[in-house]
Design an enzyme around this catalytic site. Structure first.
Site, PDB file in Angstrom:
ATOM      1  NE  ARG A   1      -3.937  -1.086   2.704  1.00  0.00           N
ATOM      2  CZ  ARG A   1      -3.726  -2.160   3.371  1.00  0.00           C
ATOM      3  NH1 ARG A   1      -2.620  -2.345   4.416  1.00  0.00           N
ATOM      4  NH2 ARG A   1      -5.103  -3.209   3.616  1.00  0.00           N
TER       5      ARG A   1
ATOM      6  CB  SER B   1       6.548  -6.358   7.146  1.00  0.00           C
ATOM      7  OG  SER B   1       6.066  -4.859   7.534  1.00  0.00           O
TER       8      SER B   1
ATOM      9  CG  ASP C   1       4.422  -6.052   9.641  1.00  0.00           C
ATOM     10  OD1 ASP C   1       5.815  -6.218  10.762  1.00  0.00           O
ATOM     11  OD2 ASP C   1       3.795  -7.505   9.393  1.00  0.00           O
TER      12      ASP C   1
HETATM   13  C1  BG6 Z   1      -1.484  -5.552   6.964  1.00  0.00           C
HETATM   14  C2  BG6 Z   1      -0.885  -3.608   7.955  1.00  0.00           C
HETATM   15  O1  BG6 Z   1      -3.019  -4.747   8.155  1.00  0.00           O
HETATM   16  O2  BG6 Z   1      -1.492  -5.842   8.227  1.00  0.00           O
HETATM   17  C3  BG6 Z   1       1.154  -4.637   7.084  1.00  0.00           C
HETATM   18  O3  BG6 Z   1      -0.616  -2.919   7.293  1.00  0.00           O
HETATM   19  C4  BG6 Z   1       0.656  -5.731   7.285  1.00  0.00           C
HETATM   20  O4  BG6 Z   1       1.511  -3.833   7.530  1.00  0.00           O
HETATM   21  C5  BG6 Z   1       0.020  -6.755   7.745  1.00  0.00           C
HETATM   22  O5  BG6 Z   1       2.670  -6.383   7.660  1.00  0.00           O
HETATM   23  C6  BG6 Z   1       0.218  -8.659   8.096  1.00  0.00           C
HETATM   24  O6  BG6 Z   1      -0.904  -9.346   7.909  1.00  0.00           O
HETATM   25  P1  BG6 Z   1      -1.092 -10.192   6.597  1.00  0.00           P
HETATM   26  O7  BG6 Z   1      -1.825 -10.839   6.705  1.00  0.00           O
HETATM   27  O8  BG6 Z   1      -1.287  -8.956   5.328  1.00  0.00           O
HETATM   28  O9  BG6 Z   1       0.615 -10.428   6.485  1.00  0.00           O
HETATM   29  C1  GLC Z   2       8.079 -11.949   9.226  1.00  0.00           C
HETATM   30  C2  GLC Z   2       9.101 -10.808   9.096  1.00  0.00           C
HETATM   31  C3  GLC Z   2       8.419  -9.725  10.520  1.00  0.00           C
HETATM   32  C4  GLC Z   2       7.318  -9.345  10.377  1.00  0.00           C
HETATM   33  C5  GLC Z   2       6.149 -10.994  10.035  1.00  0.00           C
HETATM   34  C6  GLC Z   2       5.220 -10.080   9.687  1.00  0.00           C
HETATM   35  O1  GLC Z   2       8.588 -12.401   9.781  1.00  0.00           O
HETATM   36  O2  GLC Z   2      10.164 -11.058   9.212  1.00  0.00           O
HETATM   37  O3  GLC Z   2       9.496  -8.998  10.405  1.00  0.00           O
HETATM   38  O4  GLC Z   2       6.779  -8.551  11.663  1.00  0.00           O
HETATM   39  O5  GLC Z   2       6.740 -11.639   8.801  1.00  0.00           O
HETATM   40  O6  GLC Z   2       4.795  -9.074   9.004  1.00  0.00           O
END
Ligand code: BG6
Ligand code: GLC
Ligand code: GLC
Length: 797
Positions: free
Chosen positions: A419, A483, A537
């Protein structure tokens, strides 16, 4: 005169339709827990849940009691792919003094006949399972027992009503020291007939008897059967429709002849459903069971009644009758026995496969303790470079205080969606956060291409977004939610330790991601941005939630990946100078277990998933707990079960070979309680998996075992974190909020509940509130950027 007599025997289509409505209402009444006691149509659960699937095999005995003829049989079933079976049988008379004498006499007669049959077939030396067709209404709690509710037809042996008929037969058989027979299943003749036909035609889901008596059974969805626990799958219901009308519901149709016949019968006032109406009833059952109109009816025409001509316009025109006068229902009893035999063996195998996924409380406690040990290793100067839980300092030292304001850009990379966001923060009395965002795809070839390509793509998306928002000229401060594990020396710098999840772009590991982004912006030479902060994240999520609830000092992601951050006391963070205050630590707990410390709970399926992943040997805990991998574990188990012949008829389809077919959203749908099995089958169908009803039950069970373990393991990890927080604060009881995000947590029907229950169980002195981050982590990243910008400005001044 003749016409006058017969007039009442003729039923118009309207009357038949009306009777159909009445019968349908009776069926519903019979299925309901509260209404069953007063229902005349008893809708008796038969405990038969599965139809033959062709993989049954073995040698079985059967006896068939209750029709016009009594006989003993031997049925040999071959698992040769051709549904073949061999049947030998012998008829015996049923003298009136036997069937209307004492119960003990009746059963010893049955046992004598069986013994004689075995003698004649040379079977006396063999131990054989037996299926007992007993064509009377019985209440069954198990397949191998049945309490006779009442005699019907011409039977009336004393002392049998209200007792378990199977055990009476067993007792009688025990007196014959020379035979060894195991009464494994008891079935009504309708059920036996359905199973007999079902062996040859898997679409046969209704069984009908029109003989000495009349009755029907059909496969019903478990969720419609109140009297049996559980909502999964189907069960055959013996309607006992012969009693339809016993409450007067058919009195308007009964003729004087019907009344006379009733009065002269062995059970006056009972079984009033006139046999002539049988065909109407067929239509009734068919119209009530959802599948059967396309299905077939197993049809045994008895010796006494011949079929009346088919009423015009009745649904019976849909009937494709399979007459099997020769086979009767007893082969079906043997089939039920064979199916029960197969299912018991299969159950054992499935239980054995899923057993390692059941974690005891003791094991979970052990996981919690180990996690605690690893957290400490990561924090200590001496052990941190070997630590698998890296405990990365984030240089985020406080939660937002409401004074943040301004316009910010944020990037959110590494979850399900990439995003770009514009975040407008207002402080003071008009405190608010407004966000505009756009989701962009990151194609696989970019995720796994070169670093330059990846960052050029990101900048391309930013350019599109700025264009779209009409803000290309403004040099906005940017917060970058990235992340993946980054080693940070300040809030604005982050060196990628190693890719995780589905990313593997070259030339990035060991590089500063902020530099890479800056260079890509420079390469494009179209706009400029002020990259202020790079945040994980988990940290962004904690901040998003912290804006609403200052007690939020933990951020949890249960999504594509799995990770936690929390506010740690500076004095415990040995690798960062200073002892005052707190700093947020990105634990990167996904790497927990990479030193083998949880190998005791890793299954062979976990190992297979690990080996097939982009980062084999790494992120072992993440691979047991997060969305990206759970579906893969499920797929590995399904492959194994299929190889063992327990699923998908032993055929591993092309789809099942495809890595990644079970995304989190499918897992979540399959496990939803609101979904009927038919819908589960439809989802599997979408995935290219052609399943039977039984298959879909097993798939659902596998998904449940895998996701449950994930939630429990995640809960055990979180328990270690909250306990640590409690000890840090030195309090008896801790109240704390955890900000949570991630598709697994949000979409899965049970994950969040099981996670929370586990934390409660393992950290009873912590009162944990879970706060869902509705706005993603971008908002948090912008807030962090705002704070960093403010501090930076103060520093400059
Ligand atoms: C989102 C966050 O809502 O959730 C992201 O904005 C995050 O930063 C993500 O990485 C994690 O959930 P998923 O299921 O999209 O990996
Ligand atoms: C993976 C990444 C970590 C992140 C997580 C959730 O473990 O290494 O940095 O926070 O995924 O997205
Ligand atoms: C009677 C019995 C029933 C049986 C039917 C046909 O109605 O009650 O159990 O199925 O006869 O034999």
């Amino acid at each position: 005169q003749v016409d006058r007599y017969l007039y009442h025997m003729r039923l118009s289509d309207d009357v038949l339709l009306d009777v159909m409505g009445r019968f349908r209402a009776e069926m519903v009444k019979g299925l309901g827990r509260d209404t069953n006691p007063t229902a005349t149509v008893k809708m008796l659960p038969s405990l038969v849940r599965s139809l033959p699937d062709g993989s049954e095999k073995g040698d079985f005995l059967a006896v068939d009691l209750g029709g016009s003829q009594f006989r003993a049989l031997e049925v040999k079933v071959f698992n040769d792919g051709k549904q073949s079976s061999q049947l030998e049988s012998k008829f015996y008379p049923t003298p009136k003094e036997v069937i209307q004498g004492s119960g003990a006499e009746l059963f010893s007669y049955v046992a004598d006949c069986l013994s004689d049959f075995m003698e004649s077939r040379n079977l006396k030396h063999k131990k054989l399972p037996l299926g007992f067709t007993f064509s009377f209404p019985c209440k069954q709690n198990k397949l191998e027992e049945g309490v006779l509710l009442s005699w019907t037809k011409h039977f009336k042996a004393r002392g049998v009503q209200g007792t378990d008929v199977a055990s009476s037969l067993r007792k009688a058989l025990q007196k014959h020291k020379d035979i060894d027979v195991d009464v494994l299943a008891m079935v009504n003749d309708t059920v036996g007939t359905m199973m007999t036909c079902g062996y040859d035609d898997p679409r046969c889901e209704v069984g009908l008897i029109i003989g000495t008596g009349t009755n029907a059974c059909y496969m019903e969805d478990m969720r419609h059967i109140d009297l049996v626990e559980g909502d999964e799958g189907r069960m055959c219901i013996n309607t006992e429709w012969g009693a339809f009308g016993d409450d007067g519901a058919l009195d308007d149709l009964r003729t004087e002849f019907d009344r006379e016949l009733d009065l002269g019968s062995l059970n006056p006032g009972k079984q009033l459903n006139p046999a002539e109406q049988t065909l109407t009833n067929v239509a009734l059952v068919l119209s009530c069971s959802n599948l059967s109109l396309q299905g077939r009816v197993g049809f045994r025409e008895g010796g006494c009644t011949s079929l009346p001509p088919r009423p015009k316009g009745c649904c019976c025109s849909h009937l494709r009758a399979i007459k099997n006068r020769l086979l009767g229902s007893a082969k079906g009893a043997a089939m039920v026995t064979a199916v029960a035999y197969r299912l018991a063996a299969q159950r054992k195998q499935i239980d054995a496969v899923l057993a390692p996924f059941l974690l005891s409380l003791e094991t979970l406690r052990d996981v919690k303790n180990k996690m605690r040990t690893e957290l400490e290793y990561g924090l200590k100067r001496e052990t941190q470079d070997r630590a698998t839980v890296k405990m990365l300092p984030t240089y985020v030292c406080g939660t937002p205080d409401g004074t943040e304001n301004g316009k910010y850009l944020a990037l959110d990379l590494g979850g399900t969606n990439f995003r770009v966001l514009l975040v407008k923060i207002r402080s003071g009395r008009r405190r608010s956060v407004r966000m505009y965002n756009k989701i962009f795809a990151i194609p696989l070839e970019i995720m796994q291409g070169t670093g330059e390509e990846l960052f050029d793509h990101i900048v391309q998306c930013i350019a599109d977004f700025l264009e779209y928002m009409g803000i290309k000229g403004a040099r906005l401060p940017l917060g970058f939610t990235f992340s993946f594990p980054c080693r940070q020396a300040s809030i604005g710098k982050g060196t990628l330790v190693g890719w995780t999840k589905g990313f593997k772009a070259t030339d990035c590991e060991g590089e500063d991601v902020v530099d890479m982004l800056r260079e890509a912006i420079r390469r494009r030479n179209e706009f400029d941005l002020d990259i202020v902060a790079v945040v994980n994240d988990t940290v962004g999520t904690m901040m998003t939630c912290g804006y609403e609830d200052p007690n939020c000092e933990i951020g949890l992601i249960a999504g594509t990946g799995s990770n936690v951050c929390y506010m740690e006391d500076m004095k415990n963070i040995e690798i960062v100078e200073g002892n005052e205050g707190k700093m947020c630590i990105n634990t990167e707990w996904g790497g927990f277990g990479d030193n083998g410390c949880i190998d005791n709970i890793r299954t062979k399926y976990d190992k297979e998933v690990d080996e097939g992943s982009l980062n084999a040997g790494k992120q072992r805990y993440e691979k047991m707990t997060s969305g990206m991998y759970l579906g893969e574990i499920v797929r590995q188990i399904l492959i194994d079960l299929t190889k063992q012949g327990l699923l998908f008829r032993g055929q591993i389809s092309e789809s099942l070979r495809k890595r990644g077919i079970f995304e989190t959203k499918f897992l979540s749908q399959i496990e939803s309680d609101r979904l009927a099995l038919l819908q589960v089958r439809r989802i599997l169908q979408q995935l290219g998996l052609d399943s039977t009803c039984e298959d879909s039950i097993i798939v659902k069970e596998v998904c449940g075992a895998v996701s449950r373990r994930a939630a429990q393991l995640c809960g055990a990890g979180l328990a270690a974190i909250v306990e640590k927080k409690r000890e840090n604060r030195g309090v008896e009881h801790l109240q704390i909020t955890v900000g949570v995000d991630g598709t697994l947590y949000k979409l899965h029907p049970h994950f969040s509940r099981i996670l929370q229950e586990t934390v409660k169980e393992l950290a009873p002195r912590c009162d944990v509130t879970f706060m869902l981050s509705e706005d993603g982590s971008g908002k948090g990243a912008a807030l962090i950027t705002a704070v960093a910008k403010r501090l930076h400005n103060i520093g400059q001044k």
